[in-house]
Design an enzyme around this catalytic site. Sequence first.
Site, mmCIF file in Angstrom:
data_model
loop_
_atom_site.group_PDB
_atom_site.id
_atom_site.type_symbol
_atom_site.label_atom_id
_atom_site.label_comp_id
_atom_site.label_asym_id
_atom_site.label_seq_id
_atom_site.Cartn_x
_atom_site.Cartn_y
_atom_site.Cartn_z
ATOM 1 N N TYR A 21 12.111 -2.610 80.556
ATOM 2 C CA TYR A 21 12.168 -4.058 80.731
ATOM 3 C C TYR A 21 12.359 -4.461 82.193
ATOM 4 C CZ TYR A 21 12.264 -4.468 75.685
ATOM 5 O OH TYR A 21 11.919 -4.409 74.371
ATOM 6 N N TYR A 150 15.735 -5.350 65.670
ATOM 7 C CA TYR A 150 14.971 -4.671 66.730
ATOM 8 C C TYR A 150 14.328 -3.431 66.119
ATOM 9 C CZ TYR A 150 13.567 -2.064 70.788
ATOM 10 O OH TYR A 150 12.809 -1.354 71.686
ATOM 11 N N ASP A 247 14.973 0.970 58.776
ATOM 12 C CA ASP A 247 14.897 1.535 60.112
ATOM 13 C C ASP A 247 16.291 2.039 60.469
ATOM 14 O OD1 ASP A 247 14.915 2.019 62.815
ATOM 15 O OD2 ASP A 247 13.746 0.249 63.357
ATOM 16 N N LYS A 276 16.221 8.497 67.732
ATOM 17 C CA LYS A 276 17.372 8.509 68.650
ATOM 18 C C LYS A 276 18.228 9.788 68.559
ATOM 19 C CE LYS A 276 17.624 3.867 70.277
ATOM 20 N NZ LYS A 276 16.907 2.764 69.632
#
Length: 426
Positions: A21, A150, A247, A276
């Site tokens: 970002y 997200y 998720d 992750k």
Amino acid sequence: MPDLSVSELLDLDRRHVWHPYGPMPGRVEPLVVESASGVRLRLADGSGELVDGMSSWWSAIHGYNHPVLNEAASEQLGRMSHVMFGGLTHEPAVRLAKRLVDMSPEGLEHVFLADSGSVSVEVAVKMCLQYWRSLGRPGKQRLLTWRGGYHGDTWQPMSVCDPEGGMHELWQGVLPRQVFVDAPPTEYEESYAEQLRSAIERHAGELAAVIVEAVVQGAGGMRFHSPAYLRVLREACDAHDVLLVFDEIATGFGRTGALFAAEHAAVTPDVMCVGKALTGGYLTMAATLCTARVADGISRGEVPVLAHGPTFMGNPLAAAVACASIELLLGQDWAAEVKRIEAGLREGLAPALDVPGVRDVRVLGAIGVVQLDHAVDMKAATAAAVREGVWLRPFRDLVYTMPPYVTGDEDVSRIARAVCAAAREG
Ligand SMILES: *Cc1c(COP(=O)(O)O)cnc(C)c1O
């Protein structure tokens, strides 16, 4: 090329390297990490070490430079780092898939190994859309989710991220238009459950799946919700012929106090994404698991294959480290470690409630969150944490931590002090 000095490195970084970002050229100076060990990051500028409060974005659950994971990696390196997965297979991938099936909620039986969390979400969405297509219902191609989520930065995941995040405004008219309901309240409220049920019923004809993060919404706002909503979703999806995707990329492998957050509700989704912490933070790998029903449905279609196959699918090095990381996790009383950190964060973050500008303090498992009533001054907050000897990465109105499970009590206290300091000064 000779070794670069820290200032040369920062200069080249600013001019050539995108960061998450980030603008180009870079506007903020990142810290240069020289090495990492245990829960500590060693900085290249000679200023010493920082206790890592971020687990490198939820992933390094066992800390850095772990002898067992190092050994698994170098042992696999001696055999092969990678071979293609088309037409070939190997023990690390097969063992990992079996492990994941055994440890995940009952009913998830098939595993697609992807190379990042976002890709695993793309695959999950593709599975769901293709399932309905194969069953002769191609109109079922939208997704329903709640706000505040997200799911990653590639196309389909972006379309189900919180629409307030900025990406939706930028990509309006380009992203697939999904169905959004309000963000889930923390506690169970029947009126909200009713809202979920009626939205699923109303849109059932066009919905392929409901996709949500289970129990904890991570990068969309660090919010927690009652697991009872997951049961509401399961029942409504079953009643109206809609698939359910969890998720668990952020929540998987013990972070919330259960091995997978779905266990808090004793619910099995049709499709589940993990990533992750899968490789203990060593290498990039994620997985999409699905039930026999989903796989069978796809197999009955006109195109009976799942048409997805990344170049580095099933990467042996990542798979070998993932197996070692899971064995390491399950070979210890991980739940006790997570509880210990939870208790430490509760105690250590309580003083933040008295800090002016703090709106909420919440802890669940090895996750601690301080929410402000204003946008964090990232630079000031990060500097305050660094002064306490801790690495944190606040965002929006949030200063938070999810430390490695191996973080000792003193370091947990130090992290909590740093979160409080960052909240005060950010
Ligand atoms: C991080 C994350 C992703 C994306 O994973 P990447 O590996 O960054 O692509 C997706 N969903 C959730 C819940 C995440 O936390």
